[in-house]
Design an enzyme around this catalytic site. Structure first.
Site, PDB file in Angstrom:
ATOM      1  N   GLY A  13     -19.656  -4.782 -33.025  1.00 43.58           N
ATOM      2  CA  GLY A  13     -18.329  -5.029 -32.469  1.00 43.58           C
ATOM      3  C   GLY A  13     -17.197  -4.536 -33.347  1.00 43.58           C
ATOM      4  O   GLY A  13     -17.407  -3.871 -34.362  1.00 43.58           O
ATOM      5  N   GLN A  14     -15.975  -4.887 -32.928  1.00 46.03           N
ATOM      6  CA  GLN A  14     -14.780  -4.424 -33.641  1.00 46.03           C
ATOM      7  C   GLN A  14     -14.826  -4.814 -35.115  1.00 46.03           C
ATOM      8  O   GLN A  14     -14.585  -3.996 -36.000  1.00 46.03           O
ATOM      9  CB  GLN A  14     -13.510  -5.010 -32.994  1.00 46.03           C
ATOM     10  CG  GLN A  14     -12.243  -4.426 -33.604  1.00 46.03           C
ATOM     11  CD  GLN A  14     -10.996  -5.260 -33.357  1.00 46.03           C
ATOM     12  OE1 GLN A  14     -11.052  -6.367 -32.820  1.00 46.03           O
ATOM     13  NE2 GLN A  14      -9.858  -4.733 -33.745  1.00 46.03           N
ATOM     14  N   TYR A 140     -13.206 -19.531 -24.318  1.00 44.43           N
ATOM     15  CA  TYR A 140     -13.419 -18.956 -25.661  1.00 44.43           C
ATOM     16  C   TYR A 140     -12.843 -19.898 -26.727  1.00 44.43           C
ATOM     17  O   TYR A 140     -13.516 -20.234 -27.707  1.00 44.43           O
ATOM     18  CB  TYR A 140     -12.724 -17.597 -25.703  1.00 44.43           C
ATOM     19  CG  TYR A 140     -12.619 -16.948 -27.066  1.00 44.43           C
ATOM     20  CD1 TYR A 140     -13.744 -16.492 -27.741  1.00 44.43           C
ATOM     21  CD2 TYR A 140     -11.365 -16.735 -27.659  1.00 44.43           C
ATOM     22  CE1 TYR A 140     -13.637 -15.858 -28.971  1.00 44.43           C
ATOM     23  CE2 TYR A 140     -11.246 -16.101 -28.885  1.00 44.43           C
ATOM     24  CZ  TYR A 140     -12.384 -15.665 -29.536  1.00 44.43           C
ATOM     25  OH  TYR A 140     -12.279 -15.040 -30.766  1.00 44.43           O
TER      26      TYR A 140
HETATM   27  P1  NAD Z   1     -16.587  -7.766 -30.245  1.00 46.89           P
HETATM   28  O1  NAD Z   1     -16.523  -8.229 -28.834  1.00 46.89           O
HETATM   29  O2  NAD Z   1     -15.995  -6.457 -30.605  1.00 46.89           O
HETATM   30  O3  NAD Z   1     -18.095  -7.777 -30.748  1.00 46.89           O
HETATM   31  C1  NAD Z   1     -18.976  -8.819 -30.450  1.00 46.89           C
HETATM   32  C2  NAD Z   1     -20.384  -8.280 -30.544  1.00 46.89           C
HETATM   33  O4  NAD Z   1     -21.279  -9.347 -30.215  1.00 46.89           O
HETATM   34  C3  NAD Z   1     -20.677  -7.133 -29.576  1.00 46.89           C
HETATM   35  O5  NAD Z   1     -21.143  -6.005 -30.274  1.00 46.89           O
HETATM   36  C4  NAD Z   1     -21.746  -7.703 -28.637  1.00 46.89           C
HETATM   37  O6  NAD Z   1     -22.716  -6.760 -28.235  1.00 46.89           O
HETATM   38  C5  NAD Z   1     -22.361  -8.784 -29.512  1.00 46.89           C
HETATM   39  N1  NAD Z   1     -23.041  -9.827 -28.744  1.00 46.89           N
HETATM   40  C6  NAD Z   1     -22.647 -10.442 -27.609  1.00 46.89           C
HETATM   41  N2  NAD Z   1     -23.589 -11.310 -27.198  1.00 46.89           N
HETATM   42  C7  NAD Z   1     -24.595 -11.250 -28.111  1.00 46.89           C
HETATM   43  C8  NAD Z   1     -25.838 -11.896 -28.244  1.00 46.89           C
HETATM   44  N3  NAD Z   1     -26.266 -12.782 -27.325  1.00 46.89           N
HETATM   45  N4  NAD Z   1     -26.608 -11.594 -29.316  1.00 46.89           N
HETATM   46  C9  NAD Z   1     -26.207 -10.685 -30.232  1.00 46.89           C
HETATM   47  N5  NAD Z   1     -25.035 -10.030 -30.144  1.00 46.89           N
HETATM   48  C10 NAD Z   1     -24.249 -10.302 -29.105  1.00 46.89           C
HETATM   49  O7  NAD Z   1     -15.954  -8.931 -31.135  1.00 46.89           O
HETATM   50  P2  NAD Z   1     -15.231  -8.797 -32.548  1.00 46.89           P
HETATM   51  O8  NAD Z   1     -13.806  -8.536 -32.287  1.00 46.89           O
HETATM   52  O9  NAD Z   1     -16.000  -7.906 -33.427  1.00 46.89           O
HETATM   53  O10 NAD Z   1     -15.334 -10.315 -33.027  1.00 46.89           O
HETATM   54  C11 NAD Z   1     -16.367 -10.769 -33.866  1.00 46.89           C
HETATM   55  C12 NAD Z   1     -16.189 -12.261 -34.045  1.00 46.89           C
HETATM   56  O11 NAD Z   1     -14.892 -12.519 -34.588  1.00 46.89           O
HETATM   57  C13 NAD Z   1     -16.271 -13.034 -32.739  1.00 46.89           C
HETATM   58  O12 NAD Z   1     -16.930 -14.243 -32.964  1.00 46.89           O
HETATM   59  C14 NAD Z   1     -14.825 -13.281 -32.387  1.00 46.89           C
HETATM   60  O13 NAD Z   1     -14.672 -14.458 -31.665  1.00 46.89           O
HETATM   61  C15 NAD Z   1     -14.189 -13.406 -33.751  1.00 46.89           C
HETATM   62  N6  NAD Z   1     -12.772 -13.093 -33.730  1.00 46.89           N
HETATM   63  C16 NAD Z   1     -12.340 -11.825 -33.487  1.00 46.89           C
HETATM   64  C17 NAD Z   1     -10.986 -11.543 -33.465  1.00 46.89           C
HETATM   65  C18 NAD Z   1     -10.462 -10.159 -33.211  1.00 46.89           C
HETATM   66  O14 NAD Z   1      -9.253  -9.981 -33.085  1.00 46.89           O
HETATM   67  N7  NAD Z   1     -11.319  -9.150 -33.134  1.00 46.89           N
HETATM   68  C19 NAD Z   1     -10.056 -12.574 -33.681  1.00 46.89           C
HETATM   69  C20 NAD Z   1     -10.535 -13.872 -33.874  1.00 46.89           C
HETATM   70  C21 NAD Z   1     -11.898 -14.109 -33.933  1.00 46.89           C
HETATM   71  C1  AKB Z   2      -8.854 -12.422 -28.634  1.00 44.41           C
HETATM   72  O1  AKB Z   2      -7.744 -11.954 -28.298  1.00 44.41           O
HETATM   73  O2  AKB Z   2      -9.618 -13.036 -27.878  1.00 44.41           O
HETATM   74  C2  AKB Z   2      -9.259 -12.288 -30.079  1.00 44.41           C
HETATM   75  C3  AKB Z   2      -8.856 -13.500 -30.834  1.00 44.41           C
HETATM   76  C4  AKB Z   2      -7.482 -13.637 -31.323  1.00 44.41           C
HETATM   77  O3  AKB Z   2      -9.660 -14.368 -31.020  1.00 44.41           O
HETATM   78  N1  AKB Z   2      -8.676 -11.095 -30.614  1.00 44.41           N
END
Ligand code: NAD
Ligand code: AKB
Length: 318
Positions: A13-14, A140
């Site tokens: 993921g990101q 979420y």
């Molecule tokens: P993303 O959606 O880019 O990546 C999530 C990854 O999880 C994907 O590659 C997906 O294939 C994988 N996934 C989904 N279901 C799965 C499963 N059952 N088993 C294994 N893998 C699985 O998310 P991200 O932005 O990389 O976020 C990563 C974490 O950080 C998440 O928990 C998210 O809630 C948290 N987060 C992200 C942000 C943000 O701005 N990116 C902000 C707050 C929190």
């Molecule tokens: C979202 O927008 O869902 C994420 C987060 C802030 O958790 N980037």
């Protein structure tokens, strides 16, 4: 020398695609096992297919690699999560229970749990304090606030060293976001660099907390490397980088790309954004483990534009 073996779930993921490289830089390529539902487009090191909802597969992976730390990134984010609330609850909670249990039963030393500003809701007001009331509006956010409490429970009941951050929206040039409400703030830079008009799904004045990817990585590593006695919050730490609205990021982009153009077409994500705080008070993280962000909006914009210009130029030469 004592080696760490690190397992990352949701590594494609990101955040995961960037964090994996950071962790490989610290612990060595052979000691960081990236995993996700499918292989990434480019594979640099150890990678395993792992559906983290499958408890037996997750526990087997922990045993196979004698894992000492788990970074649990797999989740469904805020906007995508609203399309199928029960499935989102299932994925976000079951994967985390499986991580906590696999860690507890197999002697894993540390777990990282990424929470979110989405844990806050309409009663938080403009600025979220560390101990503000949590009344999330999305499935979420509900799953993340439940996850925070489970983190605290596993620490208190079993002594499992779970550490967590409430990330704001993360902005980086290396990877694309996967279904959140803050995703516009990454996409906008891609459109600006490609000289396209950007259609924004939030209103011009919607201020949200955000953070640059380098700062997010720095905070994550700082938290995970801090001595145990410095960790006073076992639910999740507030974390702040910067706060801005779509019209402010557009103005920042115009300092480098003067003819950049944006139009506003708010959709269902506006309601989610309106339920989140505009500012985050992260004094506890600053006091406990010396957290300080290095990037403000203009500094981030300069780096995003320059890195994306390099990226698109390289693609056009291929
Ligand atoms: P993303 O959606 O880019 O990546 C999530 C990854 O999880 C994907 O590659 C997906 O294939 C994988 N996934 C989904 N279901 C799965 C499963 N059952 N088993 C294994 N893998 C699985 O998310 P991200 O932005 O990389 O976020 C990563 C974490 O950080 C998440 O928990 C998210 O809630 C948290 N987060 C992200 C942000 C943000 O701005 N990116 C902000 C707050 C929190
Ligand atoms: C979202 O927008 O869902 C994420 C987060 C802030 O958790 N980037």
């Amino acid at each position: 020398m004592v080696y760490e073996n690190v397992l990352i779930t949701g590594a494609n993921g990101q955040i995961g695609s960037v964090l994996t490289e950071y962790l490989r830089g610290i612990y060595g390529s052979d000691h960081v096992i990236a995993s996700d539902l499918k292989f990434p487009e480019i594979r640099n090191g150890r990678f395993e297919i792992l559906d983290a909802t499958n408890a037996a597969s997750l526990a087997a992976m922990v045993r196979k690699y004698r894992v000492t730390q788990i970074y649990h990134l797999a989740a469904i984010l805020s906007a995508k999560g609203e399309q199928n609330p029960l499935e989102t609850w299932h994925i976000n909670m079951q994967t985390y229970f499986n991580v906590l249990e696999a860690a507890r039963e197999n002697g894993v030393k540390k777990v990282f749990y990424p929470s979110s500003i989405a844990v806050f809701g309409e009663h938080v007001g403009d600025e979220a304090a560390q101990w503000s009331y949590l009344d999330p509006a999305t499935v979420y956010g509900i799953s993340k606030s439940a996850g925070e409490n489970w983190s605290n429970y596993y620490f208190k009941r079993y002594g499992l060293d779970v550490r967590s951050l409430r990330y704001p929206g993360i902005i980086g040039y290396q990877s694309m976001p996967g279904g959140g409400t803050t995703d516009y703030a990454v996409d906008i830079y891609h459109k600006a660099v490609k000289k396209e008009v950007f259609e924004c799904f939030l209103n011009s004045g919607t201020v949200l907390p955000m953070i640059y990817i380098s700062d997010a990585m720095d905070a994550t590593i700082r938290l995970m490397e801090a001595p145990q006695q410095k960790i006073t919050v076992r639910t999740s730490y507030n974390l702040a980088g910067m706060s801005f609205s779509p019209e402010e990021i557009a103005a920042s982009i115009r300092k480098t790309i003067p003819d950049f153009s944006i139009v506003y077409k708010p959709d269902f994500r506006q309601k989610i954004a309106d339920s989140w705080p505009r500012q985050i008070d992260d004094a506890q993280a600053r006091n406990d483990w010396a957290w300080r962000p290095a990037y403000n909006l203009d500094k981030m914009t300069e780096e995003m534009i320059s890195e994306l210009q390099k990226k698109y130029q390289a693609v056009s030469k291929q």
